[in-house]
Design an enzyme around this catalytic site. Sequence first.
Site, PDB file in Angstrom:
ATOM      1  N   HIS A  14      16.011 -79.228   7.565  1.00 14.06           N
ATOM      2  CA  HIS A  14      16.731 -80.319   6.882  1.00 14.06           C
ATOM      3  C   HIS A  14      18.190 -79.914   6.711  1.00 14.06           C
ATOM      4  O   HIS A  14      18.513 -78.734   6.593  1.00 14.06           O
ATOM      5  CB  HIS A  14      16.091 -80.618   5.512  1.00 14.06           C
ATOM      6  CG  HIS A  14      16.638 -81.864   4.895  1.00 14.06           C
ATOM      7  ND1 HIS A  14      17.809 -81.867   4.167  1.00 14.06           N
ATOM      8  CD2 HIS A  14      16.211 -83.141   4.938  1.00 14.06           C
ATOM      9  CE1 HIS A  14      18.063 -83.116   3.772  1.00 14.06           C
ATOM     10  NE2 HIS A  14      17.108 -83.906   4.232  1.00 14.06           N
TER      11      HIS A  14
ATOM     12  N   GLU B  97      19.707 -87.364  11.147  1.00 13.44           N
ATOM     13  CA  GLU B  97      20.366 -87.728   9.884  1.00 13.44           C
ATOM     14  C   GLU B  97      21.820 -87.257   9.913  1.00 13.44           C
ATOM     15  O   GLU B  97      22.068 -86.047   9.828  1.00 13.44           O
ATOM     16  CB  GLU B  97      19.689 -87.041   8.698  1.00 13.44           C
ATOM     17  CG  GLU B  97      18.255 -87.418   8.459  1.00 13.44           C
ATOM     18  CD  GLU B  97      17.799 -87.036   7.050  1.00 13.44           C
ATOM     19  OE1 GLU B  97      17.215 -87.898   6.400  1.00 13.44           O
ATOM     20  OE2 GLU B  97      18.037 -85.900   6.615  1.00 13.44           O
TER      21      GLU B  97
HETATM   22  O1  G3P Z   1      15.685 -86.264   3.833  1.00 15.68           O
HETATM   23  C1  G3P Z   1      16.211 -87.524   3.609  1.00 15.68           C
HETATM   24  C2  G3P Z   1      17.614 -87.464   3.229  1.00 15.68           C
HETATM   25  O2  G3P Z   1      18.356 -86.403   3.652  1.00 15.68           O
HETATM   26  C3  G3P Z   1      18.343 -88.752   3.192  1.00 15.68           C
HETATM   27  O3  G3P Z   1      18.751 -88.835   1.872  1.00 15.68           O
HETATM   28  O4  G3P Z   1      19.354 -89.967  -0.168  1.00 15.68           O
HETATM   29  O5  G3P Z   1      20.516 -90.551   1.946  1.00 15.68           O
HETATM   30  O6  G3P Z   1      18.147 -91.242   1.599  1.00 15.68           O
HETATM   31  P1  G3P Z   1      19.217 -90.243   1.292  1.00 15.68           P
END
Ligand code: G3P
Length: 222
Positions: free
Chosen positions: A93, A141
């Site tokens: 992550h 992400e």
């Molecule tokens: O692991 C999920 C995360 O990194 C995304 O966070 O708060 O932007 O949904 P968020």
Amino acid sequence: MAKPLILINLKTYKEGMGSRAHAIATAAQLVASESGVTVGIAPSYIDLHPLAKHFMVPVYAQHVDGAAPGAHTGQITAEALRVAGASGSLVNHSERRLTLADIEASVRALQAQKLGSVVCTNNDITSAAAAALAPEYVAIEPPELIGSGVSVSKANPEIIRKSVAAVHAVNTSVKVLTGAGIQSGECVKIALDLGTDGVLLASSVVKAEDPKTVLRDLASKI
Ligand code: G3P
């Protein structure tokens, strides 16, 4: 085609531990049964075992080490996750980055225990590298959007499109998630239309006054 996955990372938010983790798991199970969508949770290690025992939803760890069982003080092994009832683990992550060798060791350790692996990445190049390890999922992400309240689906659909293509160019059986700022059914629909198999998210559900309402909206357009 496998059902889409909504995976909620509880991180170390104070709103995501103990009784709140239990409440989020309750909401996840309810919305999963209402909608037919798979809703998973990734709680802290402290909450993982009780949640995995009490709920039917998939429970993932937030990190796993590649170490084999034995004399490794403080390491989290894939075997320990399996015994605790986990379905798998996040790996690499953005808030828990690993070296490439560590990522491979973690994925192999999970595979040896027949557990799922969700390898997180930050762009299409690293998504292709992660796909070469044949995990269950690659989760793209963009770090700058994590926790920002700005959805990757709307702010950077191109990174999703490019990552799906990059992953499938390497291995068509690896599924793709996307995350960062995901907060509504519309965000989820855009992500699925771009070829993903679901979303990885945190703050919109974990920090919500009523996680169930947000989850119902997230699942509403699938
Ligand atoms: O692991 C999920 C995360 O990194 C995304 O966070 O708060 O932007 O949904 P968020």
